[in-house]
Enzyme design. Sequence first.
Site, mmCIF file in Angstrom:
data_model
loop_
_atom_site.group_PDB
_atom_site.id
_atom_site.type_symbol
_atom_site.label_atom_id
_atom_site.label_comp_id
_atom_site.label_asym_id
_atom_site.label_seq_id
_atom_site.Cartn_x
_atom_site.Cartn_y
_atom_site.Cartn_z
ATOM 1 C CE1 TYR A 121 -3.214 -2.834 0.193
ATOM 2 C CE2 TYR A 121 -3.781 -2.170 2.415
ATOM 3 C CZ TYR A 121 -3.987 -2.979 1.319
ATOM 4 O OH TYR A 121 -4.970 -3.929 1.367
ATOM 5 C CB SER B 282 -13.755 -4.299 -2.126
ATOM 6 O OG SER B 282 -14.123 -3.409 -3.155
ATOM 7 C CG LEU C 32 -18.929 0.814 0.834
ATOM 8 C CD1 LEU C 32 -18.620 2.268 1.139
ATOM 9 C CD2 LEU C 32 -20.413 0.518 1.028
ATOM 10 N N GLY D 295 -16.552 1.633 -3.895
ATOM 11 C CA GLY D 295 -17.348 2.853 -3.939
ATOM 12 C C GLY D 295 -18.577 2.791 -4.814
ATOM 13 C CG LEU E 38 -22.465 -1.630 -3.495
ATOM 14 C CD1 LEU E 38 -21.997 -2.725 -2.562
ATOM 15 C CD2 LEU E 38 -23.883 -1.923 -4.006
ATOM 16 N N GLY F 37 -23.345 4.726 -4.870
ATOM 17 C CA GLY F 37 -24.154 5.324 -5.934
ATOM 18 C C GLY F 37 -23.462 6.457 -6.665
ATOM 19 C CE LYS F 38 -17.046 6.994 -4.818
ATOM 20 N NZ LYS F 38 -16.066 7.487 -3.807
#
Length: 347
Positions: free
Chosen positions: A53, A236, A238, A241, A243, A245-246
């Site tokens: 990372y 993960s 989401l 990201g 989920l 909705g963005k």
Amino acid sequence: MKLNRLGRTDISVSQICLGTMTWGTQNTEAEAHAQMDYAVEKGVNFFDTAELYPTTPVSPETQGRTEDYIGSWFSRTGKRKDIVLATKVSGEGRDYLRNGQGADAKNIRLALEASLKRLKTDYVDLYQIHWPNRGHFHFRQNWTYDPFGQDREKALANMAEILETMDDLQKAGNIRAFGLSNETAWGTQKYLTLSEKKNLPRVASVQNEYSLLYRHFDLDMAELSHHEDVGLLAYSPLAAGLLSGKYLNGARPAGSRASINGNLGGRLQPLQEAPTKAYVEIAAKYGLDPSTMALAFCLTRPFMTSVIIGATTMEQLKIDLSAVQVNLSSDVLSEIEKVRRQYPMPM
């Protein structure tokens, strides 16, 4: 914030784990410190990182920077003993990490030594194999997955070597527990069998992808988790990201992960649009934030040890942590299952 037992160890971890993979590219050191401060204030005692990372994007120039930021936070706060710290050694394939040789006795020791230096600590609570040397179907490789070229004896020998190394490191006090990531049911069970046969450290957890859009762990891994007390650390949750909705209707917010990593590791493609929209609509119908609903769903799963969240802003972090206060109704769960039946594997 509830605490869950990590496998059959004596370690208890918060049901939400603070993920760190944006620290060092999307997030500054000061922002990383602010996230750690806030998460701990809200009851999080579990941080997850990796020698690789940050990953937004991955590069040899930034590799290890995330662990540096965690180490400087430990130095500033003196809270090392308050945190269950997880990190990972990379599998094969990254040339700038020890010539891409992957996880074996020599490279595990070299990787851990470097991680401990960056983290400014002399031990890691959970040390994980980031991905298996033999290959796997994670990171969207399920569509081309072909295990038939694998060498069984080579794979088993590597597993035994890894377990023996973890045993040495555990006895030396450098690690407390051993975990896997991006593993299969066969791989996990073989590690368990070898550890029982040779009296070596037992797999405490498996860190695999899991979300409303990717529920592979509900199948054979759920059975293994139940019988063998090997819980899931879900990454993960989401779907990078999605989920939230963005990204609906082609949106690409400035500074978002999709604006950096393109298709979100293969997740951002047309087939996910309909189920994502459906989940966002369920959340709106019941007055829930879509991210909160998606994380709260993960927390309902019986095999879940901890859900790993990741945020680039404090607003996102607050929304993510609020999931522990949400109990999804049977109506919400029923509607979620209807969407799953309609779109069983959209990524």
